[in-house]
Design an enzyme around this catalytic site. Structure first.
Site, PDB file in Angstrom:
ATOM      1  N   GLU A  21       5.722   8.481   5.253  1.00  0.00           N
ATOM      2  CA  GLU A  21       5.780   7.659   6.506  1.00  0.00           C
ATOM      3  C   GLU A  21       4.945   8.292   7.745  1.00  0.00           C
ATOM      4  O   GLU A  21       5.278   8.128   8.879  1.00  0.00           O
ATOM      5  CB  GLU A  21       7.067   7.286   6.956  1.00  0.00           C
ATOM      6  CG  GLU A  21       7.789   6.280   5.982  1.00  0.00           C
ATOM      7  CD  GLU A  21       9.357   5.941   6.490  1.00  0.00           C
ATOM      8  OE1 GLU A  21       9.635   4.808   6.337  1.00  0.00           O
ATOM      9  OE2 GLU A  21       9.868   6.800   6.824  1.00  0.00           O
TER      10      GLU A  21
HETATM   11  C1  ACM Z   1      12.009   7.500   2.899  1.00  0.00           C
HETATM   12  O1  ACM Z   1      12.893   6.678   2.792  1.00  0.00           O
HETATM   13  N1  ACM Z   1      11.116   7.464   4.163  1.00  0.00           N
HETATM   14  C2  ACM Z   1      11.477   8.547   1.947  1.00  0.00           C
END
Ligand code: ACM
Length: 489
Positions: free
Chosen positions: A302
Site C-alpha cells: 500500500e
Molecule cells: C496489508 O493488508 N496491507 C498487507
C-alpha cells in the site's frame, strides 16, 4: 474407550493406527531421554513441565537411559523416519510405555503437542488408548501474524499467544513492528523511533515498544516452542511513526504529527534521499542481529504515495541491504512489481494479485489471501470487533479453501506455506486478539500441517467441537461459532 481423543486431533495427523490397551500416567511414570539425541532432553523437560502443571505428578526426567522400558515416556531418534523431515515424529502410545521418535527438537515438540491433545482437557484419569501416530507437515511455513504496531502487545501476552500457537504446530510468528501509528522495537542508532514513535498507537490502542533485551527474549521463547520470529519493518509506506520521529527523513525536513487514525497509503519514505538508506541499513542491521531466524520482512504494501519508479528504486536498494545482513527478504505481494530475487518470499494477500508472476521470477509464496486468512475480519456482520473490507469470515470460510487453488497457475511446490494475519486497528487487548484468532486459527494451522486429501468441513467441525473445552480450560476467550456443535466441558 468411547470417542477417543485421537479422533479429534488438530491438525489432523498423516497416519493414525489404533492399538490395544490403555496407557496411564501414574505417580511412578518417568520421562527418559536417550543419550546424545539432538533436542531430546529439551523436549523431555518441556513435556515434564507441561504434564506436571496439568496433573501434579512428579514425572522425573532421567537422562542417558539406554533402552525403552515399561513405565516410561521415552524420547529417542531410533526408528524415526527420515520421510517426515526435521519436524516429523512418530508417537507410539502402548499400554506399558510411550515412545516419541524424531530427529530434532521440533519433531519431538510436535509429538508432545499431539500427546497433550490425547490427554483429557483438564481432569484425570490421565489415560490414553493405545495408538500409533506418524506425522509430518505439508508446508514448511505455518505462520501467524500479530500487528503490534497499531496496538502494542506486551511480551507476557505475546508469550501466552506463542504457547497457544505452538500447540497447534504453527512455526512462524510474524511481528508487524512498525506502521503509521507506532514503532515497536528499540533501534539503538535511531532511538527516537521507539521513544517517540513508540508513544503512538491507533486511537483506543496501546502504546509501547520492546527493548532489545525483551525482543531477544521473545525470539528465544518462540524458539523454545518451535517458532521463528519474523520481524517486519513496513516500508516505504506505512511509515508515519518513523517520519514523525526524525525530521531529516522527510522531504522538506519537517516531521509530521503522530497518526492515530485508520487510513492507509498516505505516508512514504523518500526514495531519492540518501539518508533513507542509512536509516534502512541501520534498522535492518540491528534487527538482523536481534533475530535468530533467517528472514527479514520489509513490508512494501500500500505504498500509494510512492511513484512506481521510486518504489522500484527503493526496493532495489532494500534488496541489497537485506542481502548484506545475510537474511532472506520477505515482502507483501506489491513487491512483485519491483522485481524479485529467487530467494525472496512473497506474502500474497490481495484478492486480485498474481502469485504466478512471483513464481515466474523464481520466488516462493506465502498464502495469506485476505478473504480467507485475515483474522481481523468479522465472523458475521454483527461481530463487534474487527473489520469487513476484505470479507466476512466465519469459521467455515477460514477453513474451506486451498492454497494451491485459491489463485490460478500455482503448484504445491511454489508455496512455502500459509499465514494468518491479525491487524489491530480495532483489536486492543489480549482478550480481543484471542477472540479473533480462536477458533479460526486452528483451521489455518490444519491447512499448513495436514495432508490436502480428504479435507471436509463436515468432518472438521466435529473435531473442532472437541477443542471448545480444551480452549476453555486454558481460559482462551474464543468465538463460539454456531457452525460448530461445541462439546460441553
Ligand atoms: C496489508 O493488508 N496491507 C498487507
Amino acid at each position: 474407550m468411547k470417542n477417543p481423543a485421537y479422533k479429534h486431533l488438530i491438525p489432523k495427523p498423516v497416519r493414525v493406527a489404533e492399538g490395544e490397551g490403555v496407557f496411564s500416567l501414574t505417580p511412578s511414570t518417568r520421562i527418559s531421554v536417550q543419550a546424545g539425541q539432538p533436542g531430546a532432553l529439551q523436549a523431555g523437560q518441556y513435556l515434564a513441565d507441561l504434564l506436571r502443571s496439568l496433573t501434579g505428578l512428579a514425572l522425573p526426567v532421567e537422562e542417558n537411559v539406554q533402552a525403552v522400558e515399561p513405565g516410561c515416556i521415552c524420547f529417542t531418534s531410533q526408528g524415526a523416519s527420515s520421510a517426515g523431515g526435521e519436524e516429523g515424529y512418530l508417537l507410539e502410545v502402548a499400554q506399558q510405555q510411550v515412545v516419541f521418535r524424531a530427529q530434532s527438537f521440533s519433531g519431538y515438540f510436535y509429538g508432545c503437542q499431539t500427546f497433550r491433545q490425547l490427554l483429557p482437557a483438564a481432569q484425570g484419569p490421565w489415560q490414553i488408548p493405545a495408538v500409533r501416530i506418524q506425522d509430518y507437515p505439508r508446508f514448511a511455513w505455518r505462520g501467524v501474524m500479530l500487528d503490534v504496531a497499531r496496538s502494542f502487545f506486551p511480551p507476557a501476552e505475546v508469550k501466552r499467544l506463542i504457547d497457544l500457537f505452538a500447540s497447534y504446530k504453527l512455526n512462524r510468528l510474524h511481528l508487524h513492528l512498525s506502521d503509521d501509528q507506532g514503532w515497536r522495537i528499540m533501534i539503538n542508532s535511531w532511538p527516537k523511533l521507539a521513544l517517540h514513535g513508540g508513544s503512538g498507537a491507533v486511537e483506543g490502542g496501546r502504546s509501547g515498544y520492546y527493548s532489545q533485551e525483551e525482543f531477544r527474549d521473545l525470539a528465544a521463547y518462540a524458539h523454545s516452542r518451535g517458532m521463528l520470529v519474523v520481524p517486519e519493518i513496513d516500508m516505504p509506506g506505512h511509515t508515519t511513526a518513523a517520519l514523525a520521529s526524525y525530521p531529516e527523513l522527510n522531504r522538506g525536513g519537517a516531521a509530521p504529527q503522530l497518526y492515530t487514525g485508520r487510513k492507509v497509503g498516505f505516508s512514504t519514505l523518500a526514495a531519492e534521499l540518501e539518508i533513507t538508506y542509512q536509516f534502512v541499513a541501520d534498522v535492518l542491521g540491528e534487527l538482523a542481529q536481534l533475530t535468530p531466524g533467517p528472514y527479514l520482512h520489509v513490508g512494501g504494501d500500500e505504498a500509494h504515495s510512492t511513484t512506481a519508479e521510486e518504489y522500484r528504486l527503493f526496493l532495489e536498494r532494500v534488496h541489497a541491504i537485506v542481502a548484506g545482513t545475510g537474511k532472506r527478504l520477505i515482502g507483501w505481494d506489491e513487491i512483485i512489481q519491483a522485481g524479485l530475487q529467487p530467494t525472496d518470499l512473497v506474502q500474497i494477500w490481495r484478492k486480485d494479485t498474481q502469485p504466478r508472476e512471483a513464481v515466474r521470477q523464481g520466488a516462493q509464496v506465502i498464502m495469506s489471501p485476505c478473504q480467507h486468512a485475515y483474522l481481523d475480519m468479522k465472523y458475521t456482520p454483527e461481530t463487534e470487533l474487527g473489520q469487513d473490507w476484505a470479507a466476512i469470515i466465519e469459521v467455515k470460510d477460514a477453513y474451506l479453501w486451498d492454497p494451491v487453488t485459491v489463485y490460478p497457475g500455482i503448484k504445491e511446490a511454489d508455496i512455502a506455506g500459509v499465514e494468518a494475519p491479525l491487524w489491530t486497528e480495532t483489536i486492543y487487548t489480549l482478550r480481543a486478539a484471542e477472540y479473533m484468532y480462536f477458533p479460526r486459527l486452528l483451521g489455518i494451522a490444519e491447512m499448513g500441517w495436514s495432508p490436502r486429501e480428504g479435507r471436509s468441513w463436515e468432518e472438521y467441525r466435529l473435531r473442532l467441537a472437541a477443542h471448545g473445552p480444551r480452549l476453555a480450560a486454558q481460559n482462551v476467550h474464543f468465538y463460539h461459532s454456531p457452525q460448530v456443535p461445541w462439546q460441553e466441558g
